[in-house]
Enzyme design. Structure first.
Site, PDB file in Angstrom:
ATOM      1  N   ASP A  91     -19.615  33.628 -45.922  1.00 57.83           N
ATOM      2  CA  ASP A  91     -20.343  33.538 -47.128  1.00 57.83           C
ATOM      3  C   ASP A  91     -20.748  32.002 -47.487  1.00 57.83           C
ATOM      4  O   ASP A  91     -21.487  32.060 -48.377  1.00 57.83           O
ATOM      5  CB  ASP A  91     -19.483  34.340 -48.176  1.00 57.83           C
ATOM      6  N   ARG A 146     -40.472  40.047 -37.393  1.00 61.65           N
ATOM      7  CA  ARG A 146     -41.668  39.323 -37.363  1.00 61.65           C
ATOM      8  C   ARG A 146     -42.599  39.974 -36.231  1.00 61.65           C
ATOM      9  O   ARG A 146     -43.730  40.009 -36.428  1.00 61.65           O
ATOM     10  CB  ARG A 146     -41.409  38.123 -37.206  1.00 61.65           C
TER      11      ARG A 146
END
EC number: 2.7.1.11
Lengths: 327, 327, 327, 327
Positions: free
Chosen positions: B133, B160
């Protein structure tokens, strides 16, 4: 912070290409367009300036390239830029095209070219560190280094898989004619038993002694990461020296494979941040600077200082650490 | 710099696991062995201390793990460490085992546990930042962040590829309940049109407005990167809000896929440097510190300060930059 | 279909190691255990049989290896198996250990060893095709080929990224001393302009002619995939021949990098199916067979036939197709 | 074998896009150009035929796409093709453009469209299997399946890394609304404990029983691969059913991530072989056929038969094998 006289900027990628150059171009073009600047992209580095080969880059022209290796502009080394005549021609062409500022993405040689150009051309110049070698002063990291590193590391991991089956010494040559960054980080990350870099004198006897120690401790397969410039004669000479003592070796030469590939996240982040920062620096009137990353901050460092920065050495203390890590 | 009273050290990995924890263990164990220290590895974090589950780690026990995801010690969250009773039991067990110092690899919760423990135990404690994190103070980067980032980025790149075929909005949920680092860097690196992070208030109207703008400019397929904690109700709620305005969405939830995988070079480098540094710091008599990386330097920061560091926010200025980059 | 006299089986991985060997071991061991067979794993191929180096493999011993490159048993080439004396010793040791059947995972040499062994030993023998070279008869595909292929292909893709920047000819040497499978499939998949394989006579003049044609058509950067055995002197000789005509080349030698890496899905599937099938075939009383895949079916082919299968040539018609594809 | 009346061919990619579609386009275009055919590429599948959206494709237009995911033509589902009116319009437009033959790359729906079209249009039609789902008759494998498989498998491997740290059940949803190929091969290759596919009735009780057995044997972390269509309500319902018995679960939904990515070698090989073969088949006068791969051979199968092929089921015997493999 706007610079009223800035209307048209040029950009080029120069020297050995590096993953992330496209991400940098995208950031430059879109930041420039956002600030109502016109962008001219020169083809194949300074050669495009000399030959007048260029294209106008708009926001769409850099769509869908952030993830692509190589450079859509092409790159090249340009020996003409080592001579006043070539530099003067470049300056003349830039003036002729009405270029107000030039952004140069490349390594040491490219920045040297930028400095030469600044002596003959009055436009603003800002350099961006784009080279897999990470051997440029004025920045902690160069665009492309992280991707090249992961490519080389993947090779070490694969060699490791196979290494245990046989009593062999695997030699992996990675890029780095003058700088050991790739070799050093690849060797540390891959747990290589030996790491040979240009920053340390090549000493075959020490290597042989260590190989014998490893073997005496029962370690049969060893991985040696060798920077191109670690030894006169390259990895082939290292192989000869080791085989001369009766050890079997296998050699891999990664070569230009390290220049390609989709850039990893950190190269894209670096390329994007510096691309934006470079255009903003132009707008703020800066010139003859390298746009680099020092710690978490974007920083401008005069190009001459960046080139002179002999402190940007790889952390060779890691070689000593590796003596007890690769045990 | 040797610490005469240091003989036996303990090590544990705690909290959500992160790629590079094994590389860190390897560095710790081999550095310790080199300095003639004995190493006890506790299993499943503090739980191993409480239950007395551990093993002696010698140099061989960490062979061939530098490239492996996960942690050979296992990890766990340990609610008992939130209560004095549990902490006291941990302290007692460490004394009983003759542990002189403890190294804790983990995130915020794990460091909080280390601080609690230091109130009941007189041994040295040093923490190492191990969490995907990147939300820990006292260090620029945490071990595992770079790998998680590349995992998430790979997902964006794949989306994409397919995105252009259809007029859809792709929502990718990535980890980050309280911190937007992964989402932010993934979005910037992937060229995502929208990036939603916990550090910014969730505002569906703004998102809808922007989607309409993109569509008006002819951009049909959009990628939105959503941190887990960006919106109450998570990515599902975001989908509902967007579909409510007549847009078709597709959702991907990467989840724990982001915790795994062979660590990338930079995570291995960070893990190795900090592992060596942490042991050296113990030998130098340091305690209650986080061994972190600030710029290019290894640094010790008091654990309490690292926990209190509310400045370790992700660079949210990138959200503004992204407005003109993802155009 | 149970074979009452089968109690203890041996297994070994031999020759050059290949990704998927571990997945195959896992399938063999767990299928055998399920059928109440005991499994002995010999270390480093036939050498383990000769030296009595082995371990008992239970279901747990093959946990978490399906995704690992290399082979947990180690592999080796074993010259002793080329001589009657060595083979007799192997047979004697197998008898001494009470081995009822032997499974051999490897390539041509390993299957030749199995045939030799069957002349001196009465136990059942079944071979499994494990080699990256895909050069074994009796099966369409060998375990490891698909992974090696993707490793080599990734290198071509990376070269392509960088190729456009410079007017160079990139030479990529891939494995294949006697067989062109890897080179051929890598070249076709990577869109290489030239593919040189051992099955076709090396003719530098043709290559030069074609390079000139490509250049004449404006194609500046070319990729040539070269199998190790395509030319006496290997890729170095090819480089010399091309540079002799004034073209600049760059060479990459992937070497053993191709043997490593986590196996791709198809190698794991093949390894698993064939591992299960081989044990089931032993239980059905089969011997001196290769367990292969023909089309979608698992098939047994006599080992001698598999070795004699000179029809298992790579599809060289692809070379002709490539003439108009790589244009 | 030349077909004198063939001058202009059309090509389109239709349905869910799949890695390798671009490699197939490249092979088609370059083979066609080599045979002096003109190629028209329709955009977004049949929609491009209906709307007259197309471009002429020459040899250069397909340069540097062999390694790219997605499809440069765009894809789409086209509901109009389910109605006679739409089909007639498509036929009319093809005639109007002087198209002599049409190549359709896609899955079941796309082939159905091709069959419908053949009832209203006299041009030649050949289909090519392009879908990640591998659920088309008349071919062993479809273009894109292998890449999607490796994407999903990578996710399982990453989950495995993290799984051991915690006592959890990881649920990974992969694509496959009607076909279990991806789930089955991902589960087998990843060593998943459970594999849920549409071809088998969903039975939560059996799953719970097995989970309890695994736990009883000491196996704490389990991976369950779930095809989208394995259960009404999808992976969310599976999670509810398992959590209802007190087990903690974590869910990942890969979604469209599986459609993207650079195609693996086998997809590129398949795409290239079939692309060449399809054009050659047109030249030979064939029509209303699927160009597929059966074993090592390229084969034509009538489109109607391919669609009717209910034998193209995934090898569900692997589910039984998995019972003793994932132990």
């Amino acid at each position: 912070m706007n610079n009223q006289r800035l209307h048209r900027i040029g950009v080029l990628t120069s020297g050995g290409d590096a993953p992330g150059m496209n991400a940098c171009l995208r950031a430059i073009v879109r930041t420039a367009v956002y600030h109502n600047l016109e962008v001219i992209g020169f083809q194949h580095g300074y050669r495009g300036v000399l030959l007048g080969e260029y294209q106008v880059l708009d926001a769409r022209s850099v769509a869908n390239i952030i993830q692509r290796g190589g450079t859509i502009l092409g790159s090249a080394r340009c020996p003409e830029m080592h001579h006043a005549e070539g530099v003067e021609r470049a300056a003349k062409n830039l003036k002729g095209l009405g270029i107000d500022a030039l952004l140069v993405i490349g390594g040491n040689g490219s920045m040297q070219g930028a400095v030469s150009l600044s002596e003959h051309w009055s436009g603003q110049i800002i350099g961006l560190p784009g080279t897999i070698d990470n051997d440029l002063g004025g920045t902690d990291w160069t665009i492309g280094f992280f991707t090249a590193l992961d490519t080389a590391l993947d090779a070490v991991d694969r060699l490791r898989d196979t290494a245990d089956a046989f009593d062999r010494i695997f030699l992996l040559e990675v890029m780095g004619r003058h700088a050991g960054w790739i070799a050093l980080f690849t060797g540390i990350g891959g747990g290589a038993e030996e790491i040979l870099i240009p920053e340390q004198a090549y000493d075959p006897e020490t290597i042989i002694t260590r190989i014998k120690e490893y073997r005496a401790r029962g370690k049969k397969s060893l991985v040696v990461v060798v920077a191109e410039g670690a030894c006169n004669g390259g990895v082939q000479q290292v192989a000869v020296d080791i085989e001369g003592h009766g050890f079997e070796t296998r050699t891999c030469v990664l070569g230009h494979v390290q220049r390609g590939g989709s850039p990893v996240a950190l190269d894209r982040y670096l390329a994007t941040e510096l691309g934006v920062f470079a255009v903003q620096s132009l707008l703020a009137g800066e010139t003859q600077m390298l746009a680099g990353k020092l710690g978490q901050a974007n920083q401008l460092v005069p190009l001459r200082e960046a080139l002179a920065d002999r402190n940007h050495q790889p952390p060779t203390h890691l070689l000593k650490i590796n003596r007890f890590l690769a045990t």
